[in-house]
Design an enzyme around this catalytic site. Sequence first.
Site, PDB file in Angstrom:
ATOM      1  N   ASP A  88       0.855  -1.201   0.000  1.00  0.00           N
ATOM      2  CA  ASP A  88       0.000   0.000   0.000  1.00  0.00           C
ATOM      3  C   ASP A  88       0.886   1.244   0.000  1.00  0.00           C
ATOM      4  OD1 ASP A  88       0.820  -0.486   2.710  1.00  0.00           O
ATOM      5  OD2 ASP A  88      -0.774   0.831   3.446  1.00  0.00           O
ATOM      6  N   GLU A 152       0.025  -0.889   5.955  1.00  0.00           N
ATOM      7  CA  GLU A 152       1.120  -0.307   6.752  1.00  0.00           C
ATOM      8  C   GLU A 152       0.953   1.195   6.886  1.00  0.00           C
ATOM      9  OE1 GLU A 152       4.894   1.297   8.110  1.00  0.00           O
ATOM     10  OE2 GLU A 152       3.872   1.820   6.262  1.00  0.00           O
TER      11      GLU A 152
HETATM   12  N1  BES Z   1       8.748   3.085   5.473  1.00  0.00           N
HETATM   13  C1  BES Z   1       8.148   4.008   6.369  1.00  0.00           C
HETATM   14  C2  BES Z   1       8.918   4.173   7.652  1.00  0.00           C
HETATM   15  C3  BES Z   1      10.329   4.690   7.518  1.00  0.00           C
HETATM   16  C4  BES Z   1      10.667   5.629   6.562  1.00  0.00           C
HETATM   17  C5  BES Z   1      11.288   4.228   8.360  1.00  0.00           C
HETATM   18  C6  BES Z   1      11.964   6.073   6.461  1.00  0.00           C
HETATM   19  C7  BES Z   1      12.564   4.684   8.274  1.00  0.00           C
HETATM   20  C8  BES Z   1      12.919   5.602   7.301  1.00  0.00           C
HETATM   21  C9  BES Z   1       6.730   3.549   6.662  1.00  0.00           C
HETATM   22  O1  BES Z   1       6.032   3.193   5.502  1.00  0.00           O
HETATM   23  C10 BES Z   1       5.974   4.687   7.279  1.00  0.00           C
HETATM   24  O2  BES Z   1       5.750   5.653   6.600  1.00  0.00           O
HETATM   25  N2  BES Z   1       5.558   4.566   8.543  1.00  0.00           N
HETATM   26  C11 BES Z   1       4.745   5.545   9.167  1.00  0.00           C
HETATM   27  C12 BES Z   1       4.067   5.006  10.380  1.00  0.00           C
HETATM   28  C13 BES Z   1       2.830   4.207  10.092  1.00  0.00           C
HETATM   29  C14 BES Z   1       2.260   3.685  11.385  1.00  0.00           C
HETATM   30  C15 BES Z   1       1.801   5.003   9.337  1.00  0.00           C
HETATM   31  C16 BES Z   1       5.568   6.710   9.650  1.00  0.00           C
HETATM   32  O3  BES Z   1       6.750   6.551  10.010  1.00  0.00           O
HETATM   33  O4  BES Z   1       5.023   7.813   9.678  1.00  0.00           O
HETATM   34 MN    MN Z   2       7.155   1.996   4.284  1.00  0.00          MN
HETATM   35 MN    MN Z   3       5.401   5.120   4.516  1.00  0.00          MN
END
Ligand code: BES
Ligand code: MN
Ligand code: MN
Length: 455
Positions: A88, A152
């Site tokens: 996604d 995610e």
């Molecule tokens: N891949 C990201 C997280 C990420 C990005 C980790 C860059 C390290 C470096 C992930 O898809 C993401 O965006 N996570 C969200 C949290 C989620 C609970 C919506 C975030 O970090 O905001």
């Molecule tokens: Mn991600």
């Molecule tokens: Mn992300």
Amino acid sequence: MSTVKDHIEKNKEKYLSELFDLLRIPSVSADSKHKDDVRKAALFVMNKLKEAGADKVELMETGGHPIVFGEKTVDPSRPTVLVYGHYDVQPPDPLALWNSPPFEPTVRDGKIYARGSCDDKGQVYMHIKALEIMIQQNDVPCNIKFMIEGEEEVGSANLGAFVKANKARLKADVILISDTALISLNQPSITVGLRGLSYMEVQVTGPNRDLHSGVYGGAVANPVNVLCQMIASLHDQNGRVNIPGFYDDVAELSTADRAALNKAPFDLDEYKKELGIAEVQGERGYTTLERTGIRPTLDVNGIWGGYTGEGAKTVLPSTASAKISMRLVPNQHPDKITELFTRHFKSIAPRSVSVNVIAHHGGEAAVTPTDSTAFRAAARAFEEVWGKTPIPTRDGGSIPIVALFKKELGLDTVLMGFGLDSDALHSPNEHYGIQNFLIGIETIVAFHRQFGGTR
Ligand code: BES
Ligand code: MN
Ligand code: MN
């Protein structure tokens, strides 16, 4: 047998054109209008896993978007790697700021521009191609399982229950995730820390309807003014979060650990230049790498209320709202932080307004070990392919599932990401370097060979 590098070089156009097909599917999990597209992306991933040669490939239904599962079991006595990722993507807004349409992948300057190119379709696809190569070369050194989810970006609400209900199927020795960033193409790194998250929404309500700001202004509390004051008070002069108890459980790093973290190459001038800012800002006493890597924070993600249309309308709005997220560090618990925030935010509201606070998703921070067989295999894979030892880094983003995997399955994760912080994740013009994609495939194959111990 050709080397993996030659194999990738020979097939790269095919890999890229397949990835582009996946990137064309607007699998925006947050937007119910795209429900069918999200499913389409799941089916695409499922079919590509099958074509690569995975067995037991299945679309598993959840209360929300489906999870794609597949596995290649070569020998039960070999170690098993569980690859996790997500198909996604974030909404592409604001559309007007894209230089090419978000769901029409376009190559400029050696980079693939498309929503999800880096986060996380491009990185998931590296694992599918790595599997395909290992099967074609008849050298699959470990058992490999895939669990690719579709929620995610909206907090993985259904993944916890799925993991609990499928423990036997998910049995593995380590989790492998490519959904984080490298320092640069010249300096590989392995992420060893991720922050947690508590995501809140607040609404401040004043009068029972919008009022004429001349007739009532000055006599009745303006919810937008009040909300701004309340939000401004959430940080003190030193850039610390002003919520009682917020720092109580924060795991502090030793001086030695902080020194090690700050040894990673980082150019503050370059950082400011790339972002178009004259100065950085944050908690006093910490470096930029520490502020994003090991310190908790609070940020407004969106704020609205009153008149935002064309021209000027004189109005004293009835309500104002904001979305506020807090990034957490090890030992802080999202439920407790949510509770502390809610209590504090209500307590600072003047009697002239009422306040409603709701909690969206959250998750715990994670720190992964650097002394495990899997981490060493990852480090050796980078050394082999990149000719350089990867530096352990702490990323500021969140992948809440990492803590959940540890809790529910007892498994550690290796965060072998190949993106760059400058790839504009969640922003307009998200991109992913073709070089990152190709060398990622090669490094993943090297990881499996190192971890499987065939070399
Ligand atoms: N891949 C990201 C997280 C990420 C990005 C980790 C860059 C390290 C470096 C992930 O898809 C993401 O965006 N996570 C969200 C949290 C989620 C609970 C919506 C975030 O970090 O905001
Ligand atoms: Mn991600
Ligand atoms: Mn992300």
